[in-house]
Design an enzyme around this catalytic site. Structure first.
Site, PDB file in Angstrom:
ATOM      1  CG  ASP A  94       1.668  -0.141  -2.120  1.00  0.00           C
ATOM      2  OD1 ASP A  94       2.505  -0.638  -2.897  1.00  0.00           O
ATOM      3  OD2 ASP A  94       0.448  -0.333  -2.199  1.00  0.00           O
ATOM      4  CG  HIS A 154       2.074  -9.052  -2.005  1.00  0.00           C
ATOM      5  ND1 HIS A 154       1.335  -9.322  -3.154  1.00  0.00           N
ATOM      6  CD2 HIS A 154       2.677  -7.846  -2.233  1.00  0.00           C
ATOM      7  CE1 HIS A 154       1.481  -8.323  -4.005  1.00  0.00           C
ATOM      8  NE2 HIS A 154       2.294  -7.421  -3.478  1.00  0.00           N
TER       9      HIS A 154
END
Lengths: 398, 161
Positions: free
Chosen positions: A216, A308
């Site tokens: 992330d 995403h």
């Protein structure tokens, strides 16, 4: 930014100890090296004084507390200066691993452990203190998004104190000191604890993993780079915000039960990256630039339309942010469903031109929305750093 | 510009330029802001006094613009209770040693405050020594603090320890 002296010294000593230890067993050098290694986290110190507040342009620490406060009714700009005087001195001491003045438990100041804290202000503070003329450009409450399921107990706030460290006891002790000195001026609106990896788990600069398993923060600008400056640090506008930044905070709940029902290929298509190392589905390494035009032989996009990273990719070059998300784990219910997610933070010069267009695209289409729900939200303007005897946000309240 | 930080306050004792021995240094000074530190009320100054000279010095009294009365106090067991009282003959800072003024221990007591003392405010404090020049520290910051089991702390006994 971070002193690596302790770390390097202990690493070198450890190497020496390995060589010596093979021959002499528990030699004095070996014992010393082991002790150095055991306390390397305690001895690492972040830098408090400088052009920016600390705890943003820094490899993520192990644990965090985000504390939002609301001003007491009668608080004035002069009161704010007195509050900032206390916080500035407290943070500078805690960053060095020292107790604050009047610390009722100074014995808990056991090491710096990369303690950092920075202070930010929500739009409501500017309204309460009549400081609308000091609002930075592109700083306002976020609009409502269709994906939002926001709860008051996780949202808003006049003032944010974002605290982090590599040790939970150091964090708790520092948090206590900063909150104690805030109580004459404000009440706690919410506190949200979070965590990332422990020191020693991930080499500096490597992207950490969230609780869905994804790496992330891949497309982040590199710490210490010119790119980082241009994405994050403000260099114009009111004096107090120069050297500062604008922060978007989102508490994002993860639906792990349904997420875990997906197989690896599906999880990877939702994001557009491989779970193993974070490489885009069109590449082999995390740092590879995604090829958004690549197609499978059957004509389907390798990185799907709903992925995403496709939706989050900048359309305009300015649409970039620096993310520094901590995880949270708030226990579980009787069926074993975990209440987990992200204390997601993004830093930028201008929310309206950087975060907002990205979020608007994600709101419209991002398959990840099925497993991630924003349940808290806030924005804060983070003043620039301090030097010498300056106070945090001194030009704003003077 | 007022001095904001109190990281370290080396105070030149011998303005006339005497020898280097005899230097007293006050560090980490703070003054208590509590529900008692209102006009007419009380507070106390804490910190560390270091005597770098080769002879003992005695803190006999102090002064500050915000208090009508300033005394050097100690905490002592009196009738089974910790109470504070003025130290007879002052507080000795032995040669080459430091003493700590802290809640629940020795402190510079401020009484008859001339105004409310609010958290984050800064005051000046003068320490009067026998055996050394007086020293004045500026920018002594008021910290929100309770505790120390000091007698004037209002309310019930607290489980601070």
């Amino acid at each position: 930014m971070v002193s690596r002296r302790g770390f390097l010294a202990s690493g070198a000593a450890a190497a020496a100890a390995g060589a010596v230890g093979a021959v002499a067993g528990a030699s004095a050098a070996g014992v010393a090296a082991e002790q150095n290694l055991e306390t390397f986290a305690a001895n690492r110190e972040a830098q408090f004084f400088g052009p920016h507040q600390s705890g943003i342009e820094l490899d993520i620490q192990a644990v965090t507390n985000m504390v939002a406060l609301d001003l007491k009714d009668s608080v004035t700009k002069e009161d704010m200066l007195r509050w900032m005087r206390l916080l500035t001195d407290d943070i500078s001491r805690l960053t060095r691993g020292e107790p604050v003045l009047a610390d009722p438990a100074p014995e808990l100041a056991i090491g710096a452990a990369r303690f950092t804290a920075y202070v930010g202000f929500g739009p409501s503070l500017f309204a309460k203190l009549g400081l609308d003329s000091q609002l930075p450009e592109g700083f306002a409450e976020l609009p409502a998004f269709s994906v939002d399921q926001l709860e008051d107990r996780y949202s808003g706030g006049d003032v944010l104190i974002h605290i982090a460290a590599d040790d939970p006891v150091v964090l708790a002790h520092g948090t206590r000191g900063l909150v104690r000195d805030s109580m004459p001026f404000a009440s706690v609106r919410w506190v949200q604890p979070g965590f990332a990896h422990s020191p020693g788990m991930i080499p500096a600069g490597l992207t950490h993993r969230n609780l869905m398993g994804q790496v992330d923060g891949t497309a982040n600008p590199e710490l210490g780079s010119e790119d980082f400056n241009s994405v994050v640090w403000i260099d114009e506008g009111p004096e107090w915000i120069r050297g500062g930044t604008l922060m978007v905070f989102r508490r994002i709940a993860m639906q792990l039960d349904t997420w875990d029902q997906l197989g690896t290929p599906s999880k990877e298509e939702v994001i557009g990256r491989k779970l193993s190392n974070g490489a885009p589905l069109t590449g082999t390494n995390e740092s590879d630039v995604p090829d958004l035009g690549a197609r499978h032989p059957n004509g389907l996009l390798v990185i799907p339309e709903f992925a995403h990273i496709r939706r989050a990719a900048p359309v305009e070059s300015a649409e970039r942010i620096f993310r520094r998300p901590f995880s949270y784990d708030n226990g579980m219910n009787e069926r074993g469903s975990m209440d987990v997610g992200l204390l997601w933070t993004a830093y930028q010069r201008d929310i309206s031109r950087q975060y907002l267009p990205i979020q608007r695209r994600l709101e419209k289409l991002d398959l990840l929305n099925k497993w991630t729900v924003p349940i808290g939200s806030a924005v804060f303007a983070i003043p620039g750093g301090v030097q010498g005897s300056e106070l945090i946000a001194e030009p704003l309240f003077s | 510009m007022r001095k904001t930080f109190l990281l370290f306050i080396p105070i030149a004792l011998f303005l006339s330029g005497c020898a280097s021995d005899g230097e007293v240094v006050a560090q980490d000074l703070w003054v208590k802001s509590s529900e008692m530190s209102i006009k007419g009320g009380m507070s106390a100054v804490y910190g560390t006094l270091t005597n770098n000279s080769s002879q003992d010095v005695v803190l006999v009294r102090g002064a500050t613009e915000i208090a009508g009365v300033v005394e050097v106090h100690e905490m002592a067991m009196i009738g089974g209770e910790m109470k504070m009282q003025e130290i007879d003959g002052g507080l000795t800072v032995p040669a080459g040693k430091s003493i700590v003024l802290e809640p629940g221990g020795n402190h510079l007591m401020l009484m008859m405050l001339t105004d409310d003392l609010e958290a984050g405010e800064e005051i000046s404090v003068t320490f009067d020594f026998a055996g050394a020049e007086d020293i004045t520290a500026n920018g002594v910051v008021a910290k929100p603090a309770e505790g120390g089991d000091e007698e004037y702390h209002s309310g019930e006994m607290e489980m601070d320890n």
